[in-house]
Design an enzyme around this catalytic site. Structure first.
Site, short mmCIF file in Angstrom:
data_model
loop_
_atom_site.label_atom_id
_atom_site.label_comp_id
_atom_site.label_asym_id
_atom_site.label_seq_id
_atom_site.Cartn_x
_atom_site.Cartn_y
_atom_site.Cartn_z
N ARG A 1 0.98 -1.18 0.05
CA ARG A 1 -0.24 0.01 0.09
C ARG A 1 0.86 1.07 0.04
NH1 ARG A 1 -3.10 -2.84 -1.68
NH2 ARG A 1 -5.21 -3.44 -0.82
N HIS B 1 -2.24 0.76 -10.12
CA HIS B 1 -2.44 -0.48 -9.12
C HIS B 1 -2.85 -1.69 -10.02
CE1 HIS B 1 -3.84 -1.84 -4.98
NE2 HIS B 1 -3.08 -2.75 -5.54
N GLN C 1 -5.59 6.41 -4.71
CA GLN C 1 -5.84 6.02 -6.07
C GLN C 1 -7.40 6.32 -6.52
OE1 GLN C 1 -2.94 2.28 -5.03
NE2 GLN C 1 -4.96 2.00 -5.69
#
Lengths: 389, 389
Positions: A295, A343, A324
């Protein structure tokens, strides 16, 4: 590759794998879930948009348009299924459905941030499912206090993430990115790459966290003849530890300065938030390489950017950011010697098929009032899973 | 990483490793070498220029400025040592020294093309050394006919190349490049990556050639739970084959259409030149991924570019081109879904230290009239090594 496999077959096969992991207990779900179980449900899924790519691959089920491939099944049972990527702010599609949704499905790749405020507003909410692994986008304490169940598809993309981490270790060690830039810009300057390209062999690699993903990474690193270190709350069982040839480091700050390469494999919790701040980074080996697919918020954003600029960190690669989507001006986009991506590591086509199957399995159990596979629970009966405590 | 290791220590240690591989025989070198051995030699090294990077790392010995770290040693014995990157055409520095050089050292990364014509002009030439692996830049038949010895530092960078191949397999399978582009251009579009990103696990990987590098690659692929195939002239010894879990495919054209991912690990010879032409590529699985760190000329350049454009090849990555340096308009720089770099995989800092030590070891033996480690010979007493026949 393998673009023509039928989604349905693979979902079935992945589903049976996941089911086989489940505990056979079928005790009833308590608290708010039980109260609300039965009847027609409103299910909201928050995923990334597929846009022009949505129809390019029949197995691309993880996008809004793919909707995990469960629309027909849900609707055939009379449930309502809303999918969207619009998740931020009071005017978002998600916000509109907060007051009356029963189940919210989201992913770490395009996380629906579930705050205490949203939980308060969500009077019908029973269940929060993460299609993938990592539920830190949810205020877990607030969810526990409200009697909600939070669950993920544990194991669904551990292999995907571990493979991606090894890729990033190699990309940084071998200095791939400047070479690629030369290829596409018409340049040829071997020295510009070679002066800081290394073999992985013989280097010291330490993983912060050796849970499911960390262990898979260690297994894959084994034949590279590296010096493997790991830090975790728990020591790996002796037989596997011996097989991996990895050395346990109880003290994180004793391990870190030994590492040529550090990989982050720990969930984001109040203990790990900002773990790599300016002070801790200053104590790392000069020229250290860092891979973080865990993370973004485990790192102090600016401290990482500064250390990449100074050269103290010689390379940083990962697919996680905070927040994000990463804003256009996120400093990690522009710092030197990075190999960042959006991601992505846990949402390969293979991973999508597995977590879609896992979500379907849990919904099915939820509708029947059955328990989930034990390892999937993040919040159950007001209790947080151990890794989040 | 590890920028401060002293070059001298590592060269010594690498050198003793390489020496330990040598046969203990010390019979005299015959033909032109013997005739010319003894006395002061003119040695020319052709390497890539270090330029501003030359002094950035004390272990960066592979560039012109580093000169393999053997200048002091050579000059202390009265030999003349000229290093250059200027290797093409009649006005080049190399060409100027062709008539009276005794030893020519070059690398595959910035190859001095040694044609029959140059061999004819090089009246004093005794020895051609490749700092690294792969001597196809030399007209080996002409060298054999002229009674020259050609030798490489076998094993010096096999690990380096195998690691790099695994990196490229993952870069293509996981669709890294478009993600990286998004990161640096301020974009965020997970679907643009995920719709064609896969796990490596479960895929079929075939290597064309399972010599030293191919075997190291298979070892590193083992824990990824892939289906491993290999084609070679020789079957791997049964015990190792079992350990690797790799399946031998005697017929190349029977193996290739089974592969999701093909890796080239064969030297460039008259048999492998243009092996992957339009017809052979057409028979590969649609969506195949190809990694080629062997030699560019094993592929038909335009056929690869066309198949990448059509999507038949879904990804192509390698560090070898023909010719090298690759011209600015080489089609592989601009074809879709590539992950190309200049020729770099065998010239990491670690590899440079090993092949520099290996070159020094062979020069030392040559000056003393001693044999080289047997596996280093590419041309010996008029005979080509088996892999080049």
């Amino acid at each position: 590759m393998a673009m023509k496999r039928a989604a349905s077959t693979l979902i079935t096969s992945a589903s049976s794998t996941i089911s086989s992991l489940s505990s056979s207990s079928a005790s009833s779900i308590i608290t708010r879930n039980l109260h609300a179980s039965g009847g027609k449900k409103k299910i909201v899924g928050v995923f990334y948009k597929g846009n022009e790519y949505a129809s390019s691959n029949p197995n691309f089920v993880g996008c809004v348009e793919g909707g995990l491939g469960i629309r027909e099944w849900l609707e055939s049972q009379g449930h309502e299924y809303i999918v969207t990527d619009d998740k931020e702010g009071l005017d978002s599609v998600l916000e509109k459905h907060i007051p009356d949704l029963h189940v919210l499905i989201s992913t770490p790749f395009h996380p629906a941030y579930v705050t205490a405020e949203r939980i308060k507003k969500a009077k019908n909410l029973e269940l929060l499912l993460t299609a993938g692994i990592g539920s830190d986008h949810i205020d877990l304490n607030a969810a526990a206090a409200a009697g909600l169940t939070v669950a993920e598809v544990t194991g669904s993309n551990t292999v995907s993430v571990a493979e991606d981490e090894l890729m990033r270790i190699l990309i940084l060690t071998r200095n791939f990115v400047p070479g690629y830039h030369q290829a596409i810009t018409g340049d040829w300057n071997v020295a510009g790459i070679a002066h800081r390209a290394y073999d992985l062999e013989g280097k010291t690699v330490g993983t912060v966290g050796a849970g499911r993903i960390g262990k898979l990474l260690l297994q894959r690193l084994k034949p590279f003849n590296v010096n493997l270190l790991y830090h975790d709350r728990l020591k790996i069982e002796p037989e596997l530890e011996k097989e991996l040839g990895a050395t346990y480091e109880e003290d994180l700050d004793a391990m870190l300065p030994k590492c040529d390469i550090i990989v982050i494999n720990t969930p984001l919790t109040e203990k790990t938030r900002g773990l790599f701040d300016k002070n801790r980074i200053a104590k790392l080996k000069k020229g250290v390489l860092i891979v973080n697919n865990a993370r973004g918020a485990i790192m102090d954003t600016q401290a990482v950017a500064d250390a990449c600029s100074s050269g103290h960190i010689a390379g940083y690669s990962g697919d996680v950011w905070f927040p994000q989507p990463a804003p256009k001006d996120h400093p990690w986009r522009y710092m030197p010697n990075h190999a960042m991506t959006p991601h992505i590591s846990g949402t390969t086509i293979d991973a999508q098929l597995r977590y879609a199957a896992g979500v379907k399995d849990m919904l099915e159990r939820h509708f029947k009032g059955e328990d989930f596979p034990e390892q999937n629970y993040i919040v159950k009966q007001g209790e947080l899973a151990s890794q989040y405590r």
